[in-house]
Structure formats: C-alpha cells, structure tokens
Design a protein around this motif. Sequence first.
Motif, short mmCIF file in Angstrom:
data_model
loop_
_atom_site.label_atom_id
_atom_site.label_comp_id
_atom_site.label_asym_id
_atom_site.label_seq_id
_atom_site.Cartn_x
_atom_site.Cartn_y
_atom_site.Cartn_z
N LEU A 72 5.29 1.28 3.07
CA LEU A 72 5.26 1.36 1.60
C LEU A 72 5.28 -0.02 0.96
CD1 LEU A 72 7.54 4.35 0.61
CD2 LEU A 72 5.11 4.09 0.21
N SER A 73 5.99 -0.96 1.58
CA SER A 73 6.08 -2.30 0.98
C SER A 73 4.72 -2.98 0.92
CB SER A 73 7.08 -3.15 1.74
OG SER A 73 6.62 -3.41 3.04
N LYS A 74 3.81 -2.62 1.81
CA LYS A 74 2.47 -3.22 1.81
C LYS A 74 1.65 -2.81 0.59
CE LYS A 74 2.20 -3.81 6.76
NZ LYS A 74 1.54 -3.46 8.01
N THR A 75 2.09 -1.77 -0.10
CA THR A 75 1.37 -1.33 -1.30
C THR A 75 1.78 -2.13 -2.53
OG1 THR A 75 3.01 0.37 -1.86
CG2 THR A 75 1.20 1.02 -0.39
N THR A 76 2.79 -2.98 -2.41
CA THR A 76 3.25 -3.76 -3.56
C THR A 76 2.50 -5.08 -3.72
OG1 THR A 76 5.00 -4.89 -2.32
CG2 THR A 76 5.57 -2.78 -3.36
N TYR A 77 1.66 -5.43 -2.74
CA TYR A 77 0.89 -6.67 -2.83
C TYR A 77 -0.47 -6.50 -2.18
CZ TYR A 77 2.28 -7.42 2.05
OH TYR A 77 2.47 -7.27 3.40
N GLN A 78 -1.34 -7.44 -2.48
CA GLN A 78 -2.68 -7.47 -1.88
C GLN A 78 -2.84 -8.83 -1.22
OE1 GLN A 78 -5.79 -6.72 -4.66
NE2 GLN A 78 -7.41 -7.27 -3.24
#
Length: 90
Positions: A72-78
């Motif tokens: 889920l944390s990977k969805t907070t940045y690109q």
Amino acid sequence: MRVDLWLFQARLFKSRTQATTACKEGKVYRSERKLDAADEVKAGELIELRERGLYRSYRILTLPLKNMSKELSKTTYQDETKEEVLLRYK
C-alpha cells in the motif's frame, strides 16, 4: 508532514531514524536544496534521494495518515527515476 516521517511511511527507509540520518547526511533533496528532517513536504512535490552516488526521484502522490503495508505504501508515491540511473543500480 515532515520529510523524515514521509520517507519512513512510504517505506523508502526501514526506520524513521534511518530517514532522519539520511537528511542529516545531506542525501535528501527538493529542487536541488538539501532537506532537513523537519522540513515539510506536500503532495505533488518531487523528492530526490542520493543512494550509492546516484539520484532517485520520487513524486509524492498522497501523504499517508498512518503506517501501512509495503504494498500500500507504494501507492503514495511515483518513482520518476530516469531509466539510465535505474540501469546503473543493477
């Protein structure tokens, strides 16, 4: 949100202490300016991390309100790191 807290909650560092240390060592940048651990970040900003002499770029998409799983944390940045930099990492 503090940059060290965001780096930790985005799971770019294993602990907040490691994120704070990276800031103190001058490895975290915004617009070519070194960030202190207490500097504020907002959604939409581009943060750069110096790792192994190379610069990784991350666009902040959202600011997490609590700790979350690694997936889920990977969805907070690109990740906007240039392809030639990624090839040098391998």
